[in-house]
Structure formats: structure tokens, C-alpha cells
Design a protein around this motif. Structure first.
Motif: not given
Length: 187
Positions: A151-161
Motif C-alpha cells: 500500500y502507498y499513500k500517493y500524493p495528489i497534486v491538484l485537489q478538486f474537493g
């Protein structure tokens, strides 16, 4: 008299009418109105594509790296979680910024039917979610049935709520993969 009539038409109302009929710059105005929604949609498509690709790369890397367990080769390489982690990380093509943050569980199960997979993060966590299941490592013996979970907590660059691809409270996405196999009959 004709000149006097023309002056009235070029007065305040005449200039406003000429300005209303002037279509120069209409394209720039239309672009200004549509640019933000268009580029937001393109960014959302790209972010979703990157997350999907990262999930596929992780799955392929885990499947390929599991071969060293299946064949017993991991015993000659150090037989440790760190060895397996480095094998997985070497197959990620730089898509995962921090391989040490990967959560790995390699366990022996009784049979294929008993191989159960559960999320290692509490679904109701708030803020930064911690792993609620410890990492585990065993390479098993010959003919052992093995369950490998990464498992990996993948960072999300663009947040769209609420419309974003993040599924954790901190905005990141939990990516995971699991594979079940039987070790070869090595000794």
C-alpha cells in the motif's frame, strides 16, 4: 444640414452603438470565459490518468518483485523486508516519491481461500491517517501459499474537493495491490 445630422449620430449614442457592433476582441473575451473551466477539466483528466498509471505500475512492480519470493531467490538476497522493498522500488520508474513510505505485508496463509485482504488504514480517520496494521515479512517455505500486500499513500497534486481523486482526509490517495501465489517446491 447634412453635417449637423451626422454629428448627432456620432454623439454619445452613436459611439455606444458603434462599440456594441464592434466584434474585435470577442475571441479574447470568449477565451477568458472558457479558459478556467477548460484547463480545470484538462488538469483533472491528467491527474486521474497519473493516479491510474501509478496504480498499474505499483501492481506490476509487486507482481514482478514477488517472483523472488516464489522462487526462493530472496533467501540468497538477504531474506528481509528491506530486500523485497528495494526490489519493488526498483520497478516503480520513479513514480513514487518515497519508497520508504510504502506499507508492505508478506504473510503465509493456509490456502488460497483463506487469503483475506483488508485496508491497513481506518476508514474513519481524520487528518493524517496512520497505518493500523503493522508491516509483516516472511518468505515462507517451498510450496507455501503466500499473500503479498503493498500500500502507498500517493500524493495528489491538484485537489478538486469532493470531485478529486484523493480518498484520504489529507487529500492523498491510498493505492494498494495484493497477490496470492504458491511458492515453488524449493528446499
Amino acid at each position: 444640414m447634412g453635417k449637423h445630422t451626422n454629428r448627432r449620430k456620432t454623439g454619445l449614442f452613436g459611439r455606444a452603438g458603434a462599440l456594441a457592433r464592434d466584434e474585435r476582441g470577442a475571441t479574447a473575451v470568449e477565451f477568458g470565459l472558457l479558459a478556467l473551466p477548460f484547463f480545470t477539466l484538462v488538469a483533472a483528466i491528467l491527474q486521474t490518468s497519473v493516479v491510474f498509471l501509478a496504480g498499474q505500475v505499483l501492481e506490476s512492480a509487486v507482481y514482478d518483485a514477488s517472483r523472488i519470493i516464489r522462487t526462493g531467490e530472496v533467501r540468497d538476497m538477504g531474506n528481509s523486508l528491506a530486500t523485497f522493498r528495494s526490489q519493488v522500488c526498483g520497478r516503480l520508474f520513479g513514480m513514487f516519491p518515497d519508497c520508504s513510505a510504502m506499507h508492505i505485508r508478506v504473510t503465509e496463509v493456509n490456502n488460497f481461500a483463506s487469503a483475506g485482504v483488508a485496508s491497513p488504514i481506518d476508514a474513519d480517520c481524520e487528518g493524517e491517517c496512520a497505518w493500523n496494521v503493522d508491516e509483516a515479512w516472511t518468505s515462507g517455505a517451498g510450496k507455501s501459499v503466500m499473500l503479498v500486500q503493498v500500500y502507498y499513500k500517493y500524493p495528489i497534486v491538484l485537489q478538486f474537493g469532493a470531485l478529486g481523486v484523493g480518498n484520504l482526509p489529507d487529500g492523498s490517495r491510498l493505492l494498494g495491490t495484493a497477490t496470492v501465489f504458491q511458492n515453488e517446491p524449493f528446499t
